[in-house]
Design a protein around this motif. Structure first.
Motif, PDB file in Angstrom:
ATOM      1  N   GLN A 155       0.824  -1.201   0.000  1.00  0.00           N
ATOM      2  CA  GLN A 155       0.000   0.000   0.000  1.00  0.00           C
ATOM      3  C   GLN A 155       0.862   1.258   0.000  1.00  0.00           C
ATOM      4  N   GLU A 156       1.909   1.263   0.801  1.00  0.00           N
ATOM      5  CA  GLU A 156       2.798   2.430   0.855  1.00  0.00           C
ATOM      6  C   GLU A 156       3.491   2.637  -0.489  1.00  0.00           C
ATOM      7  N   LYS A 157       3.943   1.549  -1.111  1.00  0.00           N
ATOM      8  CA  LYS A 157       4.591   1.648  -2.421  1.00  0.00           C
ATOM      9  C   LYS A 157       3.597   2.160  -3.462  1.00  0.00           C
ATOM     10  N   ALA A 158       2.350   1.705  -3.400  1.00  0.00           N
ATOM     11  CA  ALA A 158       1.320   2.167  -4.340  1.00  0.00           C
ATOM     12  C   ALA A 158       1.084   3.664  -4.180  1.00  0.00           C
ATOM     13  N   ARG A 159       0.990   4.138  -2.928  1.00  0.00           N
ATOM     14  CA  ARG A 159       0.797   5.581  -2.694  1.00  0.00           C
ATOM     15  C   ARG A 159       1.988   6.369  -3.216  1.00  0.00           C
ATOM     16  N   GLU A 160       3.184   5.865  -2.970  1.00  0.00           N
ATOM     17  CA  GLU A 160       4.409   6.531  -3.428  1.00  0.00           C
ATOM     18  C   GLU A 160       4.452   6.600  -4.956  1.00  0.00           C
ATOM     19  N   LEU A 161       4.136   5.500  -5.613  1.00  0.00           N
ATOM     20  CA  LEU A 161       4.125   5.482  -7.070  1.00  0.00           C
ATOM     21  C   LEU A 161       3.033   6.382  -7.629  1.00  0.00           C
ATOM     22  N   HIS A 162       1.875   6.387  -6.999  1.00  0.00           N
ATOM     23  CA  HIS A 162       0.772   7.234  -7.466  1.00  0.00           C
ATOM     24  C   HIS A 162       1.168   8.706  -7.375  1.00  0.00           C
ATOM     25  N   THR A 163       1.770   9.104  -6.273  1.00  0.00           N
ATOM     26  CA  THR A 163       2.227  10.485  -6.111  1.00  0.00           C
ATOM     27  C   THR A 163       3.225  10.855  -7.202  1.00  0.00           C
ATOM     28  N   ALA A 164       4.149   9.946  -7.507  1.00  0.00           N
ATOM     29  CA  ALA A 164       5.152  10.213  -8.545  1.00  0.00           C
ATOM     30  C   ALA A 164       4.505  10.329  -9.925  1.00  0.00           C
ATOM     31  N   VAL A 165       3.527   9.471 -10.221  1.00  0.00           N
ATOM     32  CA  VAL A 165       2.846   9.516 -11.514  1.00  0.00           C
ATOM     33  C   VAL A 165       2.051  10.806 -11.648  1.00  0.00           C
ATOM     34  N   VAL A 166       1.334  11.193 -10.597  1.00  0.00           N
ATOM     35  CA  VAL A 166       0.552  12.432 -10.623  1.00  0.00           C
ATOM     36  C   VAL A 166       1.477  13.622 -10.828  1.00  0.00           C
ATOM     37  N   LYS A 167       2.601  13.633 -10.126  1.00  0.00           N
ATOM     38  CA  LYS A 167       3.567  14.732 -10.259  1.00  0.00           C
ATOM     39  C   LYS A 167       4.119  14.794 -11.685  1.00  0.00           C
ATOM     40  N   ARG A 168       4.412  13.638 -12.250  1.00  0.00           N
ATOM     41  CA  ARG A 168       4.958  13.587 -13.609  1.00  0.00           C
ATOM     42  C   ARG A 168       3.921  14.008 -14.652  1.00  0.00           C
ATOM     43  N   ASN A 169       2.645  13.678 -14.426  1.00  0.00           N
ATOM     44  CA  ASN A 169       1.605  13.977 -15.407  1.00  0.00           C
ATOM     45  C   ASN A 169       1.091  15.402 -15.333  1.00  0.00           C
ATOM     46  N   GLY A 170       1.498  16.148 -14.334  1.00  0.00           N
ATOM     47  CA  GLY A 170       1.170  17.565 -14.294  1.00  0.00           C
ATOM     48  C   GLY A 170       0.025  17.947 -13.392  1.00  0.00           C
ATOM     49  N   GLU A 171      -0.259  19.243 -13.399  1.00  0.00           N
ATOM     50  CA  GLU A 171      -1.236  19.843 -12.494  1.00  0.00           C
ATOM     51  C   GLU A 171      -2.652  19.328 -12.664  1.00  0.00           C
ATOM     52  N   GLY A 172      -3.073  19.021 -13.879  1.00  0.00           N
ATOM     53  CA  GLY A 172      -4.445  18.614 -14.138  1.00  0.00           C
ATOM     54  C   GLY A 172      -4.862  17.379 -13.368  1.00  0.00           C
ATOM     55  N   SER A 173      -3.918  16.523 -13.020  1.00  0.00           N
ATOM     56  CA  SER A 173      -4.252  15.282 -12.342  1.00  0.00           C
ATOM     57  C   SER A 173      -3.966  15.343 -10.849  1.00  0.00           C
ATOM     58  N   ALA A 174      -3.537  16.478 -10.357  1.00  0.00           N
ATOM     59  CA  ALA A 174      -3.121  16.584  -8.948  1.00  0.00           C
ATOM     60  C   ALA A 174      -4.276  16.469  -7.972  1.00  0.00           C
ATOM     61  N   SER A 175      -5.516  16.700  -8.414  1.00  0.00           N
ATOM     62  CA  SER A 175      -6.658  16.651  -7.498  1.00  0.00           C
ATOM     63  C   SER A 175      -7.143  15.224  -7.235  1.00  0.00           C
ATOM     64  N   GLU A 176      -6.616  14.262  -7.930  1.00  0.00           N
ATOM     65  CA  GLU A 176      -7.060  12.869  -7.794  1.00  0.00           C
ATOM     66  C   GLU A 176      -6.658  12.286  -6.436  1.00  0.00           C
ATOM     67  N   GLU A 177      -7.633  11.716  -5.742  1.00  0.00           N
ATOM     68  CA  GLU A 177      -7.387  11.087  -4.444  1.00  0.00           C
ATOM     69  C   GLU A 177      -7.096   9.601  -4.633  1.00  0.00           C
ATOM     70  N   PHE A 178      -6.144   9.079  -3.871  1.00  0.00           N
ATOM     71  CA  PHE A 178      -5.836   7.650  -3.899  1.00  0.00           C
ATOM     72  C   PHE A 178      -5.397   7.240  -2.502  1.00  0.00           C
ATOM     73  N   SER A 179      -6.100   6.266  -1.919  1.00  0.00           N
ATOM     74  CA  SER A 179      -5.794   5.883  -0.534  1.00  0.00           C
ATOM     75  C   SER A 179      -5.127   4.523  -0.404  1.00  0.00           C
ATOM     76  N   ALA A 180      -5.075   3.727  -1.460  1.00  0.00           N
ATOM     77  CA  ALA A 180      -4.479   2.384  -1.409  1.00  0.00           C
ATOM     78  C   ALA A 180      -5.122   1.548  -0.303  1.00  0.00           C
ATOM     79  N   SER A 181      -6.434   1.513  -0.294  1.00  0.00           N
ATOM     80  CA  SER A 181      -7.173   0.766   0.735  1.00  0.00           C
ATOM     81  C   SER A 181      -7.088  -0.740   0.491  1.00  0.00           C
ATOM     82  N   ARG A 182      -7.544  -1.505   1.456  1.00  0.00           N
ATOM     83  CA  ARG A 182      -7.583  -2.959   1.305  1.00  0.00           C
ATOM     84  C   ARG A 182      -8.518  -3.326   0.147  1.00  0.00           C
ATOM     85  N   GLY A 183      -9.617  -2.594   0.000  1.00  0.00           N
ATOM     86  CA  GLY A 183     -10.531  -2.827  -1.111  1.00  0.00           C
ATOM     87  C   GLY A 183      -9.862  -2.589  -2.455  1.00  0.00           C
ATOM     88  N   TRP A 184      -9.103  -1.480  -2.554  1.00  0.00           N
ATOM     89  CA  TRP A 184      -8.350  -1.222  -3.785  1.00  0.00           C
ATOM     90  C   TRP A 184      -7.416  -2.390  -4.060  1.00  0.00           C
TER      91      TRP A 184
END
Length: 129
Positions: free
Chosen positions: A42-71
């Motif tokens: 879960q921590e790695k998923a959050r870390e990767l998601h943050t890096a992808v959002v940062k790389r893809n720019g401002e338009g995607s920065a509002s996306e929430e991702f919690s890496a829950s057990r359900g996810w």
């Protein structure tokens, strides 16, 4: 560990990219024989998601991702991961209690005067009536 990403049409592009990267990371962990722990994945998923959002720019920065057990369970299904085993019973044991248990057990054994012949592990034992 052979993985196939399937049925990702409901996920955002950032999550699709993150999950592809996570699959690569999981494969690397598997090849190194590093046991999988849900909290680490879960921590790695959050870390990767943050890096992808940062790389893809401002338009995607509002996306929430919690890496829950359900996810994680949906991710396993989408990626067709049948052999991912989490370390430990549920990967959520009480570590404080587990750390203090050996001292408490030693005290019970000492006070009760039990011998080694009277001690046994029942972790995988079942009682049928």
């Amino acid at each position: 560990m052979k993985v196939t990403v399937i049925n990702m049409k409901r996920c955002s592009q950032n999550i699709v990219e993150m999950e592809k990267l996570l699959l690569i990371w999981l494969e690397d962990q598997n090849q190194q024989r590093v046991p999988a722990r849900l909290s680490v994945i879960q921590e790695k998923a959050r870390e990767l998601h943050t890096a992808v959002v940062k790389r893809n720019g401002e338009g995607s920065a509002s996306e929430e991702f919690s890496a829950s057990r359900g996810w994680f369970n949906r991710f396993k299904a989408r990626a067709n991961l049948h052999n991912v085993k989490l370390q430990g019973e549920a990967a959520s044991a009480d570590s404080v209690a587990a750390e203090s248990f050996p001292r408490g057990l030693a005290e019970i054994i000492r006070e009760g005067g039990y011998t080694a012949d009277q001690l046994f592990n029942v972790d995988k034992t079942r009682l049928f009536w």
